[in-house]
Enzyme design. Structure first.
Site, PDB file in Angstrom:
ATOM      1  CG  PHE A 121      -2.359  -0.013   0.947  1.00 16.52           C
ATOM      2  CD1 PHE A 121      -2.916  -1.008   0.169  1.00 16.52           C
ATOM      3  CD2 PHE A 121      -3.205   0.965   1.466  1.00 16.52           C
ATOM      4  CE1 PHE A 121      -4.290  -1.031  -0.092  1.00 16.52           C
ATOM      5  CE2 PHE A 121      -4.572   0.956   1.212  1.00 16.52           C
ATOM      6  CZ  PHE A 121      -5.114  -0.046   0.431  1.00 16.52           C
ATOM      7  CD  GLN A 234      -5.672  10.107   3.095  1.00 16.67           C
ATOM      8  OE1 GLN A 234      -6.426   9.180   3.340  1.00 16.67           O
ATOM      9  NE2 GLN A 234      -4.396  10.074   3.381  1.00 16.67           N
ATOM     10  CG  HIS A 236      -8.311   7.553  -1.794  1.00 18.58           C
ATOM     11  ND1 HIS A 236      -8.048   7.060  -3.049  1.00 18.58           N
ATOM     12  CD2 HIS A 236      -7.955   6.576  -0.925  1.00 18.58           C
ATOM     13  CE1 HIS A 236      -7.573   5.828  -2.939  1.00 18.58           C
ATOM     14  NE2 HIS A 236      -7.493   5.512  -1.660  1.00 18.58           N
ATOM     15  CG  LEU A 250     -11.775   4.468  -1.970  1.00 24.76           C
ATOM     16  CD1 LEU A 250     -11.251   5.881  -1.815  1.00 24.76           C
ATOM     17  CD2 LEU A 250     -11.408   3.647  -0.752  1.00 24.76           C
ATOM     18  CD  GLU A 253      -2.973   3.715  -1.155  1.00 25.55           C
ATOM     19  OE1 GLU A 253      -3.817   4.507  -0.699  1.00 25.55           O
ATOM     20  OE2 GLU A 253      -1.839   3.619  -0.699  1.00 25.55           O
ATOM     21  NE  ARG A 309      -4.741   6.320   0.737  1.00 26.86           N
ATOM     22  CZ  ARG A 309      -5.587   5.690   1.533  1.00 26.86           C
ATOM     23  NH1 ARG A 309      -6.264   6.359   2.449  1.00 26.86           N
ATOM     24  NH2 ARG A 309      -5.763   4.394   1.428  1.00 26.86           N
ATOM     25  CG  HIS A 380     -10.515   8.403   1.685  1.00 25.59           C
ATOM     26  ND1 HIS A 380     -11.536   7.523   1.415  1.00 25.59           N
ATOM     27  CD2 HIS A 380      -9.526   7.658   2.232  1.00 25.59           C
ATOM     28  CE1 HIS A 380     -11.171   6.308   1.774  1.00 25.59           C
ATOM     29  NE2 HIS A 380      -9.970   6.356   2.297  1.00 25.59           N
ATOM     30  NE  ARG A 415      -6.600   7.213   6.809  1.00 20.99           N
ATOM     31  CZ  ARG A 415      -6.961   6.150   6.076  1.00 20.99           C
ATOM     32  NH1 ARG A 415      -6.459   4.960   6.325  1.00 20.99           N
ATOM     33  NH2 ARG A 415      -7.834   6.287   5.095  1.00 20.99           N
TER      34      ARG A 415
END
Ligand code: FAD
Length: 607
Positions: A121, A234, A236, A250, A253, A309, A380, A415
Site C-alpha cells: 500500500f 485527505q 484520496h 472509492l 489503493e 495519497r 476521504h 494518513r
C-alpha cells in the site's frame, strides 16, 4: 416539554464502527457497564466500507518489516506533525490487535504456508496490509460485532447523539434522539468514548457514507474539548468520476498495490515525472522495477503510483489542469495491462479485487479486467480531530475519550492507507480501557436537567419555525451550498483569498441555519435529521477553514497555491481549536513535544 427516557451506563461509547466496537469490548472486559450508541444499524458503520486492509508489521510476507519501519513510515507520511507517542504505540501494538482479531474469528487471506497475507500500500515500505480481498472492513466489523454482542454491551441502534452533557468540569452524559420514533434518550454516565468517524459530508465529492457529518468533532468542541490539526483533510487520489451518480465512490489503493498503473490521456505513466526527494531512494527508477515490487521481489523498490495519497492526488490534479486528463476530468487507472505479464490475469484480478470488479461492472458498465478505469480525487478522511492524550485517548475534557477517525494525532499531516483500521483497533482498545478506569475512579457526575431541556428545545425548533411560518431555507439546500463552498474553496488546492471567501460564506450559512425549518413529524424524518447534522457540518467546516488559513505553508494533505512549500517553522506545532468564552472559535499553536532520542534514532536508521 416532551418526555425522555433515561439510561445509566458507566461508560457510554458513541459510535459502533471499528473504534467504537473495540472500545466497548475493552471497557466491558474491564468490568464496567457499557452502552453503545450508533446512528445506523449495528454492523452498518462506515468501517464496513474499508477495502484494502489493516496495516500491521507482522512481517509475514517480508521479514525485514518490524514496528520500527512502520513507525518511521507513519511519521514520514505524516510529515512529522504526528503525535509520536501514538505512532509508536500504534506500530508496536497493531500486530497483536490483528492476531487477536484472527483469534476472534476473522478469516484473512493467507500466504501459501498459512499465515495472514499482507499486501503493498502507498507509503508502506514493505507489504504490510492484512486483508480479506478488498472487503477487509466487512470482516473486521463482523468479527468485532460477533465478539462484542457476547460481552453484555447494551446497544442503542439508530440513535443519534445531539449534545454531550457536562457538570461544568467533566463529562456527565449525552442526549440523543431515536431516528425511527423521534423520541429523546438521556444517557447518564461516568465516561464517554467518542468514536463517530469523519467529516466527508462537508464536501460535495466524497467516498464517505451519509453518517460522516463530523458529529463527534462538533459535540466535543461544543462541550469544551479541543480540536487539533483540522486543516488536514485527505483527498484520496482514486475515486470514481463517471457516471455522475457514483462520483466520489472509492477505488481502493489495493488496485495499485496489485500492479495497477496511472496513465494520462497520452498513455504516459505520469507518476514517474514527479517523485518527491524524501521518497526518491525508496521509489523504482523504471516500470519494470515497479512491477517486480508489486510481485514481491524484495530487491525492487515501489512504483511511484504507491507514493503517499496527497502527492498522487496532486499529480492527478496537475494532469487534468494541464489538459492531459481523461474525458470526464480524471485520469486512467489500469489494472488490465497485467494481461501482458501473467497468463491468468482476469481470474487473478477478480480474485484479488472482487468488489472493484463488481463496482465498475454494475455502476459504470466497465470490465476492469479489459478496460482502464477513470478516476479522480475524492474527499476521504480527516487526519485532524479531537485532541487526545497519546496513551489514554482522553480529550482535554475530563472523562471524554476519543478514538478512531474522530481523534487526532496518529496520522499527522497525512494518513497512510491501512493505518486507519489498525488505529481503530489499537486506540479503540486503549480508549475503552482508560474510560473504564476513569469510570471506576470517579463517581457519577450530576446531569443538569435545564441543559437537557435546552438541548431538546433547540432540536425541535426547526419544526416550530416551519409551523409558525418563520422558517427560512430547508436543510438540504443549506447542506448543498456548504458542500459546494468547501469543495470549491477549501479543497485539494487552497489559497488565502479563496478561504477568506469560504469563511464569509460559512458565516452567512450559519446565520441562515438558525432559521432552518422542517415540515412533517418526528417519526423517521430525514429532513429533520439533516437540519440537526447541519450544525455539526458548519462547525467542522469552519474549523477546517480557519486552520487551513492559519497554516501558511504546504505540508502533507494541505496544499496552498500561495504558499507551495513546507515551512520548517510550521513543522514545530499543532494547530489547536477551542470554543472561546464569547462562543467564537479560537485557534492556538501548541508546540509538539520533543521526541525521545531512541525514536529519533529509529527515524534516522530508516531514512
Ligand atoms: C470506501 C472506504 C474504504 C476504506 N478503506 C480503508 C482501508 O482499507 N484501510 C484503512 O485503514 N482505512 C480505510 N478507510 C478508512 C476507514 O474505513 C475509516 O477511517 C474507519 O472505518 C473509521 O472508523 P471509525 O470507527 O472511526 O468510525 P465509523 O466506522 O464511521 O463509525 C462511526 C460510528 O459512529 C456513529 N455515529 C456518528 N455520529 C453519531 C452520533 N451523532 N450519534 C451516535 N452515533 C454516531 C455511526 O453511526 C457509526 O456507528 C476506508 C474508507 C472508505 C470510505
Amino acid at each position: 416539554m416532551p418526555d425522555y427516557q433515561t439510561f445509566d451506563h458507566d461508560v457510554l461509547v458513541i459510535g459502533a464502527g471499528g473504534a467504537g466496537l473495540r472500545a466497548a469490548i475493552a471497557a466491558s472486559a474491564a468490568g464496567v457497564s457499557v452502552g453503545l450508541v450508533c446512528k445506523s444499524l449495528l454492523g452498518k458503520a462506515h468501517t464496513v466500507m474499508a477495502e484494502g486492509g489493516i496495516a500491521a508489521a507482522l512481517a509475514n510476507v517480508d521479514d525485514r518489516d518490524d514496528w520500527r519501519v512502520h513507525f518511521a513510515d507513519t511519521m514520514r507520511g505524516g510529515q512529522y506533525l504526528n503525535n509520536w507517542r501514538m505512532a509508536e504505540l500504534h506500530a508496536k501494538e497493531a500486530p497483536d490487535r490483528v492476531r487477536e482479531l484472527e483469534a476472534w474469528g476473522a478469516l484473512f487471506d493467507r500466504t501459501p504456508d498459512g499465515r495472514i497475507l499482507q499486501r503493498n500500500f502507498g507509503g508502506h515500505k514493505y507489504p504490510r496490509l492484512a486483508h480479506v480481498g478488498d472487503r477487509t472492513g466487512l470482516e473486521m466489523i463482523r468479527t468485532l460485532q460477533d465478539h462484542g454482542i457476547h460481552q453484555g454491551i447494551d446497544v442503542h441502534m439508530e440513535c443519534t447523539v445531539i449534545r454531550l452533557l457536562t457538570d461544568g468540569s467533566r463529562i456527565a452524559g449525552a442526549l440523543a434522539y431515536e431516528r425511527e420514533r423521534g423520541r429523546f434518550r438521556l444517557f447518564r454516565c461516568r465516561a464517554v468514548v467518542l468514536a463517530t468517524g469523519g467529516v466527508g459530508r462537508a464536501y460535495a465529492v466524497t467516498s464517505n457514507s451519509w453518517e460522516y457529518t463530523g458529529d463527534g468533532h462538533a459535540l466535543a468542541y461544543q462541550a469544551g474539548a479541543a480540536l487539533q490539526d483540522m486543516e488536514f483533510v485527505q483527498f484520496h487520489p482514486t475515486g470514481m468520476i463517471w457516471p455522475p451518480s457514483v462520483r466520489g465512490i472509492l477505488v481502493t489503493e489495493g488496485v495499485r498495490g496489485e500492479g495497477g498503473v496511472l496513465l494520462n490521456n497520452q498513455g504516459r505513466r505520469f507518476m514517474f515525472d514527479d517523485i518527491p526527494e524524501s521518497y526518491r531512494s525508496q521509489t523504482a527508477d523504471n516500470e519494470e522495477e515497479g512491477w517486480r515490487y508489486t510481485q514481491g521481489d524484495k530487491t525492487a523498490r515501489r512504483p511511484p503510483e504507491l507514493l503517499t495519497r496527497d502527492h498522487v492526488a496532486r499529480c492527478i490534479v496537475r494532469e487534468v489542469r494541464e489538459g492531459r486528463g481523461s474525458p470526464h476530468g480524471g485520469v486512467f487507472l489500469d489494472i488490465s495491462w497485467i494481461r501482458r505479464k501473467i497468463p491468468n490475469a482476469r481470474e487473478h484480478i477478480i480474485k484479488k479485487l472482487p468488489s472493484m470488479y463488481h463496482q465498475f461492472k454494475q455502476l459504470a458498465d466497465i470490465d476492469i479486467t479489459t478496460t482502464p478505469m477513470e478516476v479522480g480525487p475524492t474527499t476521504h478522511y480527516i487526519m485532524g480531530g479531537i485532541r487526545v492524550d497519546g496513551d489514554t485517548q482522553m480529550s482535554t475534557l475530563p472523562g471524554l475519550f476519543a478514538a478512531g477517525e474522530c481523534a487526532a494525532g496518529l496520522h499527522g499531516a497525512n494518513r497512510l492507507g491501512g493505518n486507519s483500521l489498525s488505529d481503530l483497533l489499537v486506540f479503540g482498545k486503549r480508549a475503552g480501557e482508560f474510560a473504564a478506569r476513569f469510570a471506576r475512579e470517579h463517581g457519577p457526575a450530576a446531569v443538569d436537567r435545564a441543559e437537557v431541556e435546552d438541548a431538546i428545545r433547540c432540536a425541535l425548533e426547526p419544526f416550530e419555525r416551519a409551523a409558525s411560518g418563520a422558517a427560512g431555507d430547508g436543510p438540504y439546500r443549506l447542506q448543498q451550498e456548504l458542500q459546494a463552498t468547501m469543495q470549491d474553496l477549501v479543497g485539494i488546492v487552497r489559497t488565502g483569498p479563496e478561504m477568506e471567501r469560504a469563511l464569509d460564506r460559512i458565516e452567512e450559512l450559519k446565520e441562515r441555519a438558525r432559521r432552518v425549518g422542517v415540515t412533517g413529524n418526528r417519526e423517521y424524518n430525514p429532513g429533520w435529521h439533516t437540519a440537526l447534522d447541519l450544525a455539526n457540518l458548519l462547525t467542522v467546516s469552519e474549523a477546517i477553514t480557519r486552520a487551513a488559513l492559519e497554516r501558511r505553508e504546504s505540508r502533507g494533505a494541505h496544499f496552498r497555491d500561495d504558499h507551495p512549500r513546507p515551512d520548517p517553522a510550521f513543522g514545530r506545532f499543532n494547530l489547536v481549536i477551542r470554543k472561546g468564552k464569547d462562543g467564537r472559535m479560537e485557534l492556538e499553536r501548541e508546540p509538539i513535544p520533543e521526541m525521545p532520542e531512541e525514536l529519533k534514532r529509529v527515524i534516522e536508521e530508516q531514512k
